[in-house]
Design an enzyme around this catalytic site. Structure first.
Site, mmCIF file in Angstrom:
data_model
loop_
_atom_site.group_PDB
_atom_site.id
_atom_site.type_symbol
_atom_site.label_atom_id
_atom_site.label_comp_id
_atom_site.label_asym_id
_atom_site.label_seq_id
_atom_site.Cartn_x
_atom_site.Cartn_y
_atom_site.Cartn_z
ATOM 1 N N LYS A 1 0.768 -1.293 -0.024
ATOM 2 C CA LYS A 1 0.183 -0.052 0.041
ATOM 3 C C LYS A 1 0.758 1.218 0.095
ATOM 4 C CE LYS A 1 -4.460 -1.784 0.481
ATOM 5 N NZ LYS A 1 -4.399 -2.910 1.092
ATOM 6 N N GLU B 1 -9.701 6.191 2.819
ATOM 7 C CA GLU B 1 -10.617 5.409 3.612
ATOM 8 C C GLU B 1 -9.884 4.150 3.759
ATOM 9 O OE1 GLU B 1 -10.085 5.314 0.423
ATOM 10 O OE2 GLU B 1 -9.510 3.279 -0.079
ATOM 11 N N SER C 1 1.604 -10.028 -0.807
ATOM 12 C CA SER C 1 1.231 -8.507 -0.761
ATOM 13 C C SER C 1 1.608 -7.822 0.653
ATOM 14 C CB SER C 1 -0.054 -8.376 -1.179
ATOM 15 O OG SER C 1 -1.081 -9.064 -0.226
HETATM 16 C C1 PLP Z 1 -5.104 -4.043 1.083
HETATM 17 C C2 PLP Z 1 -4.603 -5.346 0.820
HETATM 18 C C3 PLP Z 1 -4.909 -6.117 -0.245
HETATM 19 C C4 PLP Z 1 -6.114 -5.898 -1.102
HETATM 20 O O1 PLP Z 1 -6.045 -4.655 -2.102
HETATM 21 P P1 PLP Z 1 -5.582 -4.896 -3.666
HETATM 22 O O2 PLP Z 1 -5.833 -3.458 -3.903
HETATM 23 O O3 PLP Z 1 -6.375 -5.890 -4.262
HETATM 24 O O4 PLP Z 1 -4.119 -5.275 -3.621
HETATM 25 C C5 PLP Z 1 -4.093 -7.225 -0.294
HETATM 26 N N1 PLP Z 1 -3.162 -7.690 0.528
HETATM 27 C C6 PLP Z 1 -2.798 -6.955 1.586
HETATM 28 C C7 PLP Z 1 -1.811 -7.179 2.488
HETATM 29 C C8 PLP Z 1 -3.577 -5.649 1.697
HETATM 30 O O5 PLP Z 1 -3.061 -4.607 2.744
#
Ligand code: PLP
Length: 395
Positions: free
Chosen positions: A88, A110, A377
């Site tokens: 993020k 948000e 992620s």
């Molecule tokens: C917010 C988040 C997601 C989902 O958001 P995307 O915009 O689809 O990437 C996935 N993994 C983590 C660790 C997140 O914080």
């Protein structure tokens, strides 16, 4: 495929369905973004921050034991190692530099699980800007440590009490605030919202696939994988992962959305599987809604994937079959999280575990020489309570 048409459409999805009062703000944002993305001094400042503040490049790690388990070659793109714990921050820093360029002094955002809220509050502290984060009251209660972090970083956290009191409601409230405060910059956390947000967020996350390309080249002497795998909530880590490979047909692309308790259970967030065309938060997409157009509340164990829509590019990529999309249920994601922890010593975010669960589903299509790149992620620190609860239940 990686960028929309002039009006912000990916096929029939996307666009900008906004009230008149936001028209000027969105036009100015578009202008500023298209200028900045081609301005070497902007890109230099952004890339310096990614390197020296976020800690990029993140490793592309050959997961030996996981590879052995699935009889192929699996590389993990380690977005979990970024400052603040997920991808993020790549986007929050890009947008805050744009906000500064536009002379804005107040930022709103948000957040669901709180990762985007923490990343944005961090960027605001770094730049000395005022920060207001809208968060559903349900999420404020279940993601307490992230709320504490945002407060320590100097952000004001506004609990939202409409609807289900989760991400969708927080987004509604942020848009409402934006409508009545045109001096404010709204940092959206995923590839959603009105054009140019999906394109802009994809651009700021595309550093993920630039690095993958370069790192593969260094490590195996070819700059593309056979498979790319990522989880999709709104779709930002996935778009970042796919960006430079979308036009390369040698690369098979697989997305994981949140199945919740199952596609037919009434408790799911698998928008691409069960959604129909509709408009939410300023864009046209696949949406979980009933026959009257009322939104069906999504459900997933993962607060980060718990959204009734999906980024327009992902709706399009699935429609033209550029991506194959799995709905991964809660229990499958949990199994995958424990498996990665045990085999590689990496505790993933529960969102990322949805991508990891694809390995078991797709393994019959992997050849021993194939190269599979999977994006982790985020890290699992925020999900420890969930994981511990499962361990205790199994005892
Ligand atoms: C917010 C988040 C997601 C989902 O958001 P995307 O915009 O689809 O990437 C996935 N993994 C983590 C660790 C997140 O914080």
């Amino acid at each position: 495929m990686k960028t929309p048409d002039e009006k912000g459409f990916y096929g029939i999805y996307g666009g900008a369905y906004i009230p008149e009062i936001l028209h000027d703000s969105v036009e100015r944002l578009k202008y500023a973004f298209y200028q900045a993305k081609n301005d070497p001094s902007f890109l230099k400042e952004y890339n310096d921050l990614l390197k020296n503040y976020v800690g990029r490049a993140t490793p592309l790690y050959y997961a030996k034991r996981l590879s052995k388990r699935y009889k192929t070659n699996i590389y993990l793109k380690r977005e979990d190692l970024n400052h603040t714990g997920s991808h993020k921050i790549n986007n929050s820093l890009g947008q805050i530099l744009l906000a500064k360029r536009m002379g804005k002094s107040r930022i709103i955002a948000e957040t669901g699980a709180g990762q985007h809220g923490v990343a944005t509050a961090t960027a605001c502290a770094l730049m000395g800007l005022e920060c207001i984060v809208f968060m559903g009251k349900t999420d404020v209660e279940r993601q307490f440590s992230n709320v504490q972090k945002m407060k320590m970083l100097g952000a004001e956290v506004v609990p939202v009490t409409s609807g289900n009191m989760t991400l969708k409601d927080a987004t509604n409230e942020a848009i409402r605030y934006w409508c009545s405060n045109s001096d404010t910059f709204y940092i959206i956390g995923s590839t959603v919202g009105p054009h140019p947000y999906p394109e802009m967020v994809s651009f700021f996350q595309s550093v993920i696939s630039s690095e993958i390309k370069q790192q593969l080249n260094e490590q195996i002497g070819r700059d593309y994988p056979d498979f790319l795998i990522a989880c999709v909530g709104g779709g930002s880590n996935a778009m970042g992962t796919y960006y430079h490979f979308l036009e390369d047909e040698r690369v098979k692309i697989i997305s994981a959305e949140a199945g919740g308790l199952g596609l037919n259970s009434g408790h799911t967030a698998a928008t691409i599987h069960v959604g129909t065309i509709g408009i939410i938060h300023g864009f046209k997409t696949l949406l979980m809604q009933d026959e009257d157009g009322q939104i069906i509340e999504p459900y997933s164990i993962s607060a980060g994937l718990d959204y009734p829509g999906v980024g327009p590019s992902h709706a399009y990529l699935a429609q033209i079959k550029r991506t194959k999309v799995y709905a991964i249920n809660d229990d499958e994601a949990l199994d995958a999280a424990f498996e990665l922890t045990k085999l590689e010593g990496i505790i993933p975010a529960i969102e990322s575990a949805h991508a990891l669960a694809v390995l078991a589903k797709e393994s019959e299509n992997f050849k021993p020489d194939d190269v599979v790149v999977l994006t982790v992620s985020g890290r699992g620190d925020k999900d420890i309570d969930t994981y511990i609860k499962i361990i205790n239940e199994k005892k």
